[in-house]
Each structure stands twice: as structure tokens, then as C-alpha cells.
Enzyme design. Structure first.
Site, short mmCIF file in Angstrom:
data_model
loop_
_atom_site.label_atom_id
_atom_site.label_comp_id
_atom_site.label_asym_id
_atom_site.label_seq_id
_atom_site.Cartn_x
_atom_site.Cartn_y
_atom_site.Cartn_z
CE LYS A 1 -0.53 0.14 5.00
NZ LYS A 1 -0.89 -0.46 6.24
NE ARG B 1 -4.90 -0.08 12.10
CZ ARG B 1 -3.98 -0.12 11.24
NH1 ARG B 1 -3.39 0.99 10.57
NH2 ARG B 1 -3.79 -1.33 10.63
C1 LIG Z 1 -0.13 -1.18 6.56
C2 LIG Z 1 -0.08 -2.57 7.45
C3 LIG Z 1 0.96 -3.24 7.77
C4 LIG Z 1 2.36 -2.98 7.05
O1 LIG Z 1 2.96 -1.99 7.66
P1 LIG Z 1 4.37 -1.33 7.61
O2 LIG Z 1 4.88 -0.52 8.37
O3 LIG Z 1 4.35 -1.00 5.95
O4 LIG Z 1 5.32 -2.79 7.52
C5 LIG Z 1 0.68 -4.60 8.17
N1 LIG Z 1 -0.45 -4.96 8.91
C6 LIG Z 1 -1.49 -4.09 8.70
C7 LIG Z 1 -2.68 -4.67 9.27
C8 LIG Z 1 -1.48 -2.88 8.13
O5 LIG Z 1 -2.46 -2.10 7.88
#
Ligand SMILES: *Cc1c(COP(=O)(O)O)cnc(C)c1O
Length: 362
Positions: free
Chosen positions: A39, A134
Site C-alpha cells: 500500500k 486500532r
Molecule cells: C500497513 C499495514 C501493515 C504493514 O505496515 P508496514 O509498517 O508498512 O510494514 C501490516 N499490517 C496491517 C494491518 C497494515 O495495515
């Protein structure tokens, strides 16, 4: 290739590939299966192909529109949605994704119906909230009940594991204590459903340090890694095996002029309604580059690559630099390069105003 139109987000595919390989190797050395989160670069096609070639367990993103693009690229790696799905998108979740993360039984029941309708088994992972506030079940018993319900009553849902998310809202650091909490919850779920869970997912890039210092509990066998692949670091933690500037911003200079460093006139608020902070350093040489907050969010997430160039601030479409001490003479038409943080990459990769270009070793 087409004409270069600045601003440009330059992605070094060779370096990104090496970041992926190094992090994946480190995960494998700890018997951890890696999910590649994409993402941060808005599911860019070329980067998606690198993820796909690495042979990860899933490629994951938070948004269904990005999943749809990934699907169109015809990747062989299964796709995972990592934001709890909206009830209104379940049709796409089933048809486009192989797996998704969950924290709500209402969504799961509706998902089960949709999966049955499409005659397609969908994999689900249940999220526990261990304090970051969250997503995730707060009450472990509620999660266990939900796991049992999936196992017994929803044949079109396959429970693949439990996971936790940290460091996102509540800035809670992954450590031995919360990882052991996750493992113990997983053991309770396994006892309740009478089988072992394939995935115990210990978080994102911020959990990676625990693999490197050997403190990750054995049973945590999955991490969902994004930021570390793309920027090579996470909150200042550098694993020492990644390139730190695989993704760079290039912007063109549109004005260079000596001006006072303190605004002249009666001060109000800036274009974003904020009170500015200006240091009077006398007359300074300043450069404007044609890229702004609309493109990257916060100007102070940019680090100029040229020595002596300093970011002073920005408005929607302009970034203001102090170039008095710049190592080289800067003129209108020059292109300046910046290292970017994850928090600017998410914007830069998500706007048509910024052209993405690739440095390809092949
Ligand atoms: C964005 C996200 C990740 C990845 O996080 P990074 O900091 O980019 O490694 C993993 N799990 C969830 C649920 C996320 O929303």
C-alpha cells in the site's frame, strides 16, 4: 520512454528487489513467512511484479481498488486485504482476494454468506488488539468464540490464523510481552478449535527488529512487511541489510532569488491555516521547487540529497528551500533530488501529478 515531466518519483527496482530478498531471507532464517505489504507505493505494477517474483505467502494492501489492480496484473501470489472489510465491499473481497483480516463477527457472517454465494472458500485471519487501539478484538474470549463459530458454522470461511497490529495508532512497541500475549491467545484458539493455526502474525515492519535480535517467540511465524521494503528503515531503525533510498523524489527549480528569511508585513496564518515559525537569518538565497504539500503531505519528510540544501516549508504546490550553503550552484531548471519517508511516499505514489519512473538494472 516518454518525456520526463517533473515532479518524478524515481523507484530503483534493483534496490527494491534487494531489499525484498534481504528481508525475506531474514524472515526465512527465523522460520517466519513474510507477507509483502504494497500500500505504501499504491500497489505500483512494477513493484508488485518484484513482490510476486520473491515468492511471498501473500501480497497485501488495505484497499480494494488496489487489490483490483493487483488482480489485473495476473500475479501468482495470493492477495490479502489488510483493512477490515466494509460490509458494502464483501462481494469484491470474495471475488478479488484470497484472504482478509477481521475483527467483527457481523462482517464475518455476511462474508460467509457471500463466499457461499460465489462458491469460493475465503481465508480469514482474526485480529486481536493488544493495546494499540486500532483494529482488533479487545476481549480474547470474544475472539475465541468467533474462531469456533467460523470453524463450526461457516464452511466457506477458512480460519488461517490470528494476528496483531501495533505501532499504528497507539504507537505501542512490539515486544516480548505483547508477542507472548499473541502466542498464548493463539494457543487458546487452537485448543478451542482442535487444530494448529497456520499463521500467528506478529505485526508489521516495527516487529522486524525482534527477528534480528532473536527475541521473537518461536511460535510467531508471520510478519506483514511494507515500509521496510520500500524505505529500508522504520522509525529510524535500520536493519543494516536494506537500501535506504530506493524511492526518491525529483523536483524542478522554478525560482532562485535572494530574499529576507523573515516574512515582511503583518503576519496571519499560512495557506493551511497554521501559524508559521520563521527564523530571521537575514538575506538568504532561496529556491522554489515545483512540488508541494498536495503531492507529499509534510515537507519535513523530505531530505534533500545535495549537501547544504535545507527545506524551509511548503504550500500546496511549492516547496521552499534555503540554498545559500548548497554544495553546488542552483539555477532555475535544475532538478533536485530528495530522499522520502513512508509518510510522503504514500502520497507521492498516489497522485497523477507525480510521474513514476523506474531505474531498472536490466
Ligand atoms: C500497513 C499495514 C501493515 C504493514 O505496515 P508496514 O509498517 O508498512 O510494514 C501490516 N499490517 C496491517 C494491518 C497494515 O495495515
Amino acid at each position: 520512454m516518454n518525456k520526463i515531466q517533473y515532479p518524478v518519483l524515481e523507484l530503483d527496482l534493483g534496490q527494491l528487489k534487494e531489499n525484498l530478498a534481504a528481508l525475506h531471507q531474514c524472515c526465512q532464517d527465523s522460520s517466519v513467512k513474510m507477507i509483502g505489504v504494497i500500500k505504501g507505493i499504491t500497489a505500483d505494477k512494477e513493484v508488485a511484479k518484484l513482490y510476486d517474483a520473491e515468492g511471498l505467502s501473500y501480497i497485501a494492501t488495505s484497499r480494494i481498488d488496489q487489490i483490483r489492480h493487483l488482480k489485473e496484473y495476473g500475479l501468482k501470489t495470493p492477495l490479502m486485504l489488510i483493512r477490515i472489510p466494509m460490509l458494502s465491499e464483501l462481494q469484491d473481497v470474495v471475488s478479488l482476494c484470497d484472504a482478509s483480516l477481521h475483527s467483527d463477527v457481523t462482517v464475518l457472517r455476511a462474508l460467509s454468506k457471500e463466499a457461499e454465494k460465489q462458491n469460493k472458500v475465503h481465508q480469514v485471519m482474526l485480529m486481536i488488539d493488544l493495546g494499540d487501539l486500532r483494529e482488533g478484538f479487545w476481549d480474547p474470549e470474544e475472539l475465541i468464540d468467533c474462531a469456533v463459530e467460523i470453524e463450526k458454522e461457516h464452511p466457506y470461511l477458512e480460519l488461517i490464523g490470528v494476528g496483531v497490529n501495533l505501532s499504528c495508532y497507539g504507537s505501542v512497541k512490539p515486544n516480548l510481552r505483547n508477542m507472548q500475549g499473541l502466542v498464548s491467545l493463539a494457543a487458546d484458539v487452537e485448543k478451542a478449535i482442535g487444530r494448529e493455526l497456520p499463521f500467528i502474525s506478529g505485526g508489521a515492519s516495527t516487529s522486524f527488529y525482534m527477528l534480528q535480535n532473536g527475541s521473537m517467540p518461536m511460535r510467531v511465524n508471520n510478519l506483514r512487511i511494507g515500509e521496510l521494503i520500500l524505505t529500508g528503515q522504520i522509525n529510524g531503525y535500520e536493519p543494516g541489510i536494506t537500501h535506504l533510498s530506493a524511492c526518491k523524489l525529483k523536483a524542478e527549480v522554478i525560482e532562485v532569488r535572494e530574499k529576507p528569511s523573515f516574512p515582511v508585513g503583518e503576519l496571519e496564518v499560512d495557506a493551511f491555516g497554521e501559524v508559521g515559525h520563521y527564523e530571521d537569518r537575514g538575506i538568504r538565497k532561496r529556491a522554489l521547487v515545483a512540488v508541494g504539500r498536495v503531492d507529499y503531505g509534510d515537507p519535513f519528510t523530505l531530505t534533500p540529497c545535495m549537501e547544504g540544501v535545507e527545506v524551509l516549508g511548503a504550500s500546496s504546490d511549492h516547496t521552499i528551500l534555503d540554498v545559500t550553503d548548497a554544495k553546488e550552484e542552483i539555477r532555475v531548471g535544475d532538478v533536485l533530488t530528495f530522499r522520502v519517508k513512508y509518510s510522503s511516499l504514500v502520497y507521492l505514489s498516489n497522485t497523477e501529478s507525480v510521474q513514476i519512473r523506474y531505474v531498472d538494472p536490466n
